[in-house]
Design a protein around this motif. Structure first.
Motif, PDB file in Angstrom:
ATOM      1  N   ILE A 115     -26.993   5.360 -12.329  1.00 33.57           N
ATOM      2  CA  ILE A 115     -27.373   3.959 -12.511  1.00 33.57           C
ATOM      3  C   ILE A 115     -27.965   3.392 -11.230  1.00 33.57           C
ATOM      4  O   ILE A 115     -27.451   3.629 -10.127  1.00 33.57           O
ATOM      5  CB  ILE A 115     -26.178   3.088 -12.987  1.00 33.57           C
ATOM      6  CG1 ILE A 115     -26.620   1.646 -13.216  1.00 33.57           C
ATOM      7  CG2 ILE A 115     -25.004   3.162 -12.025  1.00 33.57           C
ATOM      8  CD1 ILE A 115     -25.603   0.784 -13.917  1.00 33.57           C
ATOM      9  N   MET A 116     -29.069   2.680 -11.384  1.00 31.94           N
ATOM     10  CA  MET A 116     -29.736   2.013 -10.260  1.00 31.94           C
ATOM     11  C   MET A 116     -29.671   0.510 -10.484  1.00 31.94           C
ATOM     12  O   MET A 116     -29.910   0.020 -11.589  1.00 31.94           O
ATOM     13  CB  MET A 116     -31.201   2.460 -10.168  1.00 31.94           C
ATOM     14  CG  MET A 116     -32.029   1.676  -9.154  1.00 31.94           C
ATOM     15  SD  MET A 116     -33.764   2.213  -9.124  1.00 31.94           S
ATOM     16  CE  MET A 116     -33.579   3.789  -8.307  1.00 31.94           C
ATOM     17  N   GLY A 117     -29.340  -0.224  -9.441  1.00 31.12           N
ATOM     18  CA  GLY A 117     -29.352  -1.681  -9.482  1.00 31.12           C
ATOM     19  C   GLY A 117     -30.392  -2.220  -8.515  1.00 31.12           C
ATOM     20  O   GLY A 117     -30.527  -1.712  -7.400  1.00 31.12           O
ATOM     21  N   ILE A 118     -31.139  -3.228  -8.948  1.00 28.42           N
ATOM     22  CA  ILE A 118     -32.184  -3.835  -8.110  1.00 28.42           C
ATOM     23  C   ILE A 118     -31.774  -5.268  -7.802  1.00 28.42           C
ATOM     24  O   ILE A 118     -31.569  -6.073  -8.711  1.00 28.42           O
ATOM     25  CB  ILE A 118     -33.545  -3.798  -8.818  1.00 28.42           C
ATOM     26  CG1 ILE A 118     -33.958  -2.338  -9.075  1.00 28.42           C
ATOM     27  CG2 ILE A 118     -34.607  -4.514  -7.988  1.00 28.42           C
ATOM     28  CD1 ILE A 118     -35.192  -2.188  -9.936  1.00 28.42           C
ATOM     29  N   LYS A 119     -31.660  -5.572  -6.522  1.00 25.05           N
ATOM     30  CA  LYS A 119     -31.130  -6.866  -6.094  1.00 25.05           C
ATOM     31  C   LYS A 119     -32.167  -7.575  -5.225  1.00 25.05           C
ATOM     32  O   LYS A 119     -32.024  -7.667  -4.012  1.00 25.05           O
ATOM     33  CB  LYS A 119     -29.819  -6.654  -5.321  1.00 25.05           C
ATOM     34  CG  LYS A 119     -28.962  -7.902  -5.150  1.00 25.05           C
ATOM     35  CD  LYS A 119     -27.667  -7.526  -4.441  1.00 25.05           C
ATOM     36  CE  LYS A 119     -26.677  -8.670  -4.381  1.00 25.05           C
ATOM     37  NZ  LYS A 119     -25.435  -8.291  -3.664  1.00 25.05           N
ATOM     38  N   ASP A 120     -33.233  -8.057  -5.868  1.00 20.87           N
ATOM     39  CA  ASP A 120     -34.260  -8.788  -5.127  1.00 20.87           C
ATOM     40  C   ASP A 120     -33.920 -10.263  -5.006  1.00 20.87           C
ATOM     41  O   ASP A 120     -34.419 -10.945  -4.122  1.00 20.87           O
ATOM     42  CB  ASP A 120     -35.620  -8.626  -5.817  1.00 20.87           C
ATOM     43  CG  ASP A 120     -36.506  -7.597  -5.116  1.00 20.87           C
ATOM     44  OD1 ASP A 120     -35.953  -6.685  -4.480  1.00 20.87           O
ATOM     45  OD2 ASP A 120     -37.742  -7.695  -5.215  1.00 20.87           O
ATOM     46  N   GLN A 121     -33.082 -10.773  -5.913  1.00 20.73           N
ATOM     47  CA  GLN A 121     -32.694 -12.183  -5.900  1.00 20.73           C
ATOM     48  C   GLN A 121     -31.575 -12.356  -4.873  1.00 20.73           C
ATOM     49  O   GLN A 121     -30.483 -12.809  -5.181  1.00 20.73           O
ATOM     50  CB  GLN A 121     -32.255 -12.620  -7.291  1.00 20.73           C
ATOM     51  CG  GLN A 121     -32.422 -14.107  -7.550  1.00 20.73           C
ATOM     52  CD  GLN A 121     -32.181 -14.446  -9.000  1.00 20.73           C
ATOM     53  OE1 GLN A 121     -31.862 -13.593  -9.816  1.00 20.73           O
ATOM     54  NE2 GLN A 121     -32.325 -15.711  -9.361  1.00 20.73           N
ATOM     55  N   ASN A 122     -31.898 -12.023  -3.643  1.00 20.83           N
ATOM     56  CA  ASN A 122     -30.909 -11.925  -2.571  1.00 20.83           C
ATOM     57  C   ASN A 122     -31.653 -12.093  -1.250  1.00 20.83           C
ATOM     58  O   ASN A 122     -32.846 -11.780  -1.152  1.00 20.83           O
ATOM     59  CB  ASN A 122     -30.237 -10.542  -2.623  1.00 20.83           C
ATOM     60  CG  ASN A 122     -28.974 -10.466  -1.800  1.00 20.83           C
ATOM     61  OD1 ASN A 122     -28.012 -11.168  -2.063  1.00 20.83           O
ATOM     62  ND2 ASN A 122     -28.961  -9.614  -0.800  1.00 20.83           N
TER      63      ASN A 122
END
Length: 203
Positions: A10-17
Motif C-alpha cells: 500500500i502506498m499513501g500520498i500526503k501532499d495536503q501537508n
C-alpha cells in the motif's frame, strides 16, 4: 499444489501537508532495489526528496516514507490552478518504478472527508498486488478534471502509446461531448506534467 498467498503493498500520498510525503507499507517496502527504483522516480518530483526509515510520530504506521515529494499541484492558494490535482508524468514514473519489481495497482481508495463546510482532507492511497506476468510494466494514467471550466481529461503514459491514442480518443470524446473538444495544453495543464490534455470534456 498450494496456492501462493496474495501479497499486498500500500502506498499513501500526503501532499495536503506542509512537507509532501509518499509512504509505503507491505512486503515490498523492505526491498532495497524497489526502494532505490521508487526513490529515483520520486526524486524527480521535487527538491530535497529523502528516504526515511526512522519514522516520526506522524509516520509511525508506515514502513518507509519519502519526504519533500510533490505528486500533485499542491495548495495553489490565490490561483486559478486546481489544488491537489495529480501530476500525471510523476504518477507514471512512480507506477512504472514499482512495476519493474512486479507490483501493479489493484485499487485506489481515498481516505478523509469534509472537516468544515469550506474544507476537506483527502489522503489518496494505491493498493498494489504482485503481478504474475500478465500486465505491461508501462502505466497509462488518466485524470478527469470536471470540477473546472473547461472540463478536461488529462493523459500521461508511454509517449508512443499516447500518440496512438490521441486521435481515436479525441474522436470518441467529440462524439460524446461535442465538436468543441480539442487536444491542447494550456498554462494550467502543460506538457511538463501531461502527454495529452483534452479540453471541453464532460466525463
Amino acid at each position: 499444489e498450494k496456492a501462493e498467498p496474495f501479497q499486498t503493498l500500500i502506498m499513501g500520498i500526503k501532499d495536503q501537508n506542509l512537507t509532501g510525503k509518499v509512504y509505503l507499507s507491505g512486503p515490498g517496502a523492505s526491498d532495497e532495489k524497489l526502494r532505490e527504483s521508487l526513490g529515483q522516480a520520486l526524486a524527480k518530483t521535487g527538491s530535497g526528496v529523502r528516504l526515511s526509515t526512522s519514522m516520526d510520530e506522524y509516520d509511525a504506521m508506515w514502513d518507509v516514507a519519502w519526504h519533500n515529494t510533490k505528486m500533485t499541484s499542491g495548495l495553489q492558494a490565490f490561483s486559478f490552478t486546481k489544488p491537489y490535482f495529480p501530476r500525471g508524468k510523476a504518477m507514471v514514473q512512480v507506477l512504472d518504478s514499482l512495476a519493474q519489481h512486479s507490483w501493479v495497482p489493484t485499487a485506489g481508495p481515498n481516505f478523509g472527508g469534509p472537516i468544515s463546510d469550506k474544507a476537506s482532507a483527502d489522503w489518496p492511497c494505491i493498493i498494489f498486488g504482485k503481478d504474475d506476468g500478465r500486465y505491461t510494466p508501462n502505466a497509462l494514467f488518466m485524470a478527469v478534471k470536471d470540477q473546472n471550466v473547461p472540463g478536461k481529461l488529462c493523459v500521461a503514459g508511454p509517449p508512443d502509446e499516447v500518440a496512438k491514442l490521441k486521435d481515436p480518443l479525441l474522436q470518441a470524446l467529440q462524439r460524446k461531448c461535442g465538436a468543441s473538444v480539442t487536444c491542447d495544453f494550456d498554462e494550467y495543464d502543460t506538457n511538463q506534467d501531461w502527454d495529452a490534455v483534452f479540453q471541453n470534456t464532460s466525463v
